[in-house]
Design an enzyme around this catalytic site. Sequence first.
Site, PDB file in Angstrom:
ATOM      1  N   SER A  47      -3.195  -0.026   4.165  1.00 25.90           N
ATOM      2  CA  SER A  47      -1.836  -0.059   3.612  1.00 25.90           C
ATOM      3  C   SER A  47      -0.996   1.196   3.852  1.00 25.90           C
ATOM      4  O   SER A  47       0.189   1.199   3.555  1.00 25.90           O
ATOM      5  CB  SER A  47      -1.886  -0.335   2.109  1.00 25.90           C
ATOM      6  OG  SER A  47      -2.205  -1.681   1.881  1.00 25.90           O
ATOM      7  N   SER A 105       0.528  -2.525   2.567  1.00 25.06           N
ATOM      8  CA  SER A 105       1.383  -2.773   1.419  1.00 25.06           C
ATOM      9  C   SER A 105       2.396  -1.658   1.157  1.00 25.06           C
ATOM     10  O   SER A 105       3.334  -1.871   0.402  1.00 25.06           O
ATOM     11  CB  SER A 105       0.509  -2.950   0.184  1.00 25.06           C
ATOM     12  OG  SER A 105      -0.166  -1.737  -0.130  1.00 25.06           O
ATOM     13  N   LYS A 133       5.455   5.630  -3.723  1.00 26.14           N
ATOM     14  CA  LYS A 133       5.168   4.191  -3.750  1.00 26.14           C
ATOM     15  C   LYS A 133       5.128   3.777  -5.218  1.00 26.14           C
ATOM     16  O   LYS A 133       4.602   4.523  -6.061  1.00 26.14           O
ATOM     17  CB  LYS A 133       3.811   3.935  -3.073  1.00 26.14           C
ATOM     18  CG  LYS A 133       3.428   2.470  -2.933  1.00 26.14           C
ATOM     19  CD  LYS A 133       2.090   2.328  -2.188  1.00 26.14           C
ATOM     20  CE  LYS A 133       1.695   0.860  -2.007  1.00 26.14           C
ATOM     21  NZ  LYS A 133       0.416   0.718  -1.263  1.00 26.14           N
TER      22      LYS A 133
END
Lengths: 488, 483
Positions: free
Chosen positions: A175, A151, A76
């Site tokens: 997330s 997210s 990420k």
Amino acid sequence: MTNKTLIQISNELSAGQYSSREITQDIIAGIKTHDHQFNSFITVSEELALEQADAADARRAAGHADLLTGVPFAHKDLFCTQGLRTTCASKMLEDFIPPYESTVGQRLLATGAVCVGKTNMDEFAMGSSNENSYFGAVKNPWDLNAVPGGSSGGSAAAVAAGLVPAATGTDTGGSIRQPASFCNLTGIKPTYGRVSRFGIVAYASSLDQAGPMCTTAEDAAVMLNAMAGFDPQDSTSVQQDAPDFTADLNQPLAGLKVGLPKEFFGSGLDPQVADCIMAAVKQIEALGAQIVDISLPNLELSIPAYYVIAPSEASSNLSRFDGVRYGYRCDQPEDLMDLYCRTRAEGFGKEVKRRIMVGTYALSEGYYDAYYVKAQRIRRLIKDDFARALAQVDVIMGPVAPTPAFDLGSNTKDPVAMYLEDIYTLSANMAGIPAMSTPAGFVNGRPVGLHIMGNYFAEAKLLNIAHQYQQVTDWHLQTPTSNTEKGA
Amino acid sequence: MAWEIVIGLEIHVQLATKSKLFSGAKVAFGAAPNTQTTLVDLGMPGALPVFNEEALRMAVTFGTAIDAEIGKHSVFARKNYFYPDSPKGYQTSQMDHPIVGIGHLDIQLEDGSTKRIGVTRAHLEEDAGKSLHDDFDGMTGIDLNRSSTPLLEIVSEPDMRSAKEAVAYMRKMHAIVTTIGISDGNMAEGSMRCDANVSIRPKGQEKLGTRAELKNINSFRFIERAINVEVERQIDILEDGGKIAQETRLYDADKNETRPMRSKEEANDYRYFPCPDLLPINIDDAYIDAIRKALPELPDQRSARFVSQLSLSEYDAGVLSASRALADYFEAVVAVCNDPKLSANWVTGELAKFLNQNNMEINAAPVSAEQLGQLISRIKDDTINTKGAKTVFEELWDQTGTVDGIIADKGLKQVSDMGAIEAMVDDVIAASPKQVQQYRDAEVEKRGKMLGFFMGQVMKASKGSANPGQVNGLLKKKLDALC
């Protein structure tokens, strides 16, 4: 697209079916060919990845290979990667190249895993749909009209699409779990303090926790083995050795006590999602578990409390992005105030600015007691709820999100409607307990995840349950293409 | 109208830890800009603070030294404000739960009495970096070497009533922090500096006046001057019927005036909240007791011992115990020469004078305590007289040799040989018939004064090496015999 699990690639590498360089090249080619549909990557690091792959091949040749040696994965884009830009999906850090590697990144590299790139996300991890990215929204591989969740939406989409076998994520209020649920993945948010936060760009420090996003529970356990453990550079890291998370995967579930909180099955829950979850619970019961009705009475309060605490911490954490030392700086500032105001007005997106404003307000003199202090009290109540419940049962189950993945653009007008998406996930972050999502079916072709929460440091137990469930189901093995072929 | 001055001080003490409060970077003054920094001090994304426990030990040591409550549960808080030399956009400090709570400090006033000043609290915090406005044309340079350097901020009650009291309090704090070894106390390098909250009120009025905060004063002399000039300013305003604005002001030493800081340098709402990156600090009684037991002799205790054991005056004892280094030096001198009074005179006299002239701290003195002790021993055993000793001291300061070597080289050995002195006295009397006559004509009580001329002549003849006591006695005897 490879569509292989991490373990599969690991086995095939050790069997000599291909080299790390070959699989890395394949994977990068796959990303280049297919990712325009999903927009799951912000940066692909071909050169660095091939260097790492070659080193992994040399290591294997020398006989020192680990399970992850030579296996490609993606980060990420808020894990600092040395020499590789780390944007947090923000204009603010569009060209930021960190001079150092996060602890998680170092650990993965130390096992010989190969980082192929950085995945898209909601800007600074703020969002539940991955629509808040300076680099554009991510699309759900299961349905290109749907969001992948957020997210960690880029990590989820990349793994779901079969572009990479595993990716890192972070979970501040859901997330990892919510995008895992929306994209049919196994994702785990460990106990707060289990995985070092050093080198992960902070959103809300007291809630942030990194974890893996994979196809199977076994893959997730292998990834977590590499990621977890005490780090003296993170003061909130727990001074405890992480166990081997794969060790208990095959334990039977006989005698397991599962709590179903009634608050997780209220009026806000999509009835079809509820059906999937109850079917999954039945199967786990069939594996020997005992199902108990429980209550988490303060669950509802987790939304307002979270949306005070997280923005408060964020408003302070994001102060360092001021245009002085690194990152975006506005053109021709007239003076210091102008430099600050325009840099931040131009560099941050709308949702980030909204949360900075909310947090700044909540911490202001005269409001602090009414908002921040009260929210911390609620946090204590939520912790106590879980302590009571987990004295009664081993784990808690329910839905990850009230609905399957929603349509792109459907929630963007109303931030509060978007915040309500997090109702089932926020409380685990507030309490600091581990929680995960494992694939549990589909509603209209969109995946639904089963939420499993446990006591502090019970990651191995959660993974064990998910693994056992995955032995008797094949939801997790379905791919967007196989699913379409079945006409679901 | 008679005004009463009310002063409270916030003293910032830089702790003498090896590394920074929240990172492993070194803490040393004067390094090239931004060379003593880590990811943490630079405020890099994702970097996290790790608390330096040595700073905790030092803060607790200070708390026990001023007999304060120690916070067994203390919490770091973020003080949020934007400034270029604040790399994270906040300063990590302590707010609701400081490490040191209520304590006190006794200061000696000029009339010899003692006054107790309340200490409200002392908390740990990190220092900011430095903005360099003059080095780059049209731009500002940022040096983050000082960023995250550990500070102990000591906040007093508004108990001081004059600039002199404020200075006495600051000096006492200086003595304590240097004695317990938590700071080098070097004010020129900013290791100790203070903010003074100054207000005035009509004598007899209970309610405090509006205060001005004078920022960043870094010498004892400036504290006194800044407070006095600020008090004058406030009196002028109030006596002209005006009002004092509550504001932050800077003391300009060149112009000897205070002026308001630009409003942009002030932040109004720091939005304090507990720092989520750091755990609360929990300590127990055993930890505190161990530190209390290990406390060195404190300045007041040492001063009292100097009076009772070494028979020094209260004044000398106070001066000599004002810093650990000075007191240690003094005791080392006494250990060699075994004469506390003479040692005190030399340390507070000649040595202090040379240090002052050269703007030097005691630690840097080129004359060691052992050398000064030897020198005093040579005075005591009549090898040299005071005048010769001062010459030796100058030579020692310039590091030209040892005490005995210098005495020999410079021919400073005092002549105590009665025969030699008698010959010189006789020569002088024989060569000064006019003065001998005047001596004889003078009234008896005026003769003592006239002896000075003959003393001078003999000392000159001996090139300063004659034992003045012997010369004096012999001259008197011989001249009186002529009368």
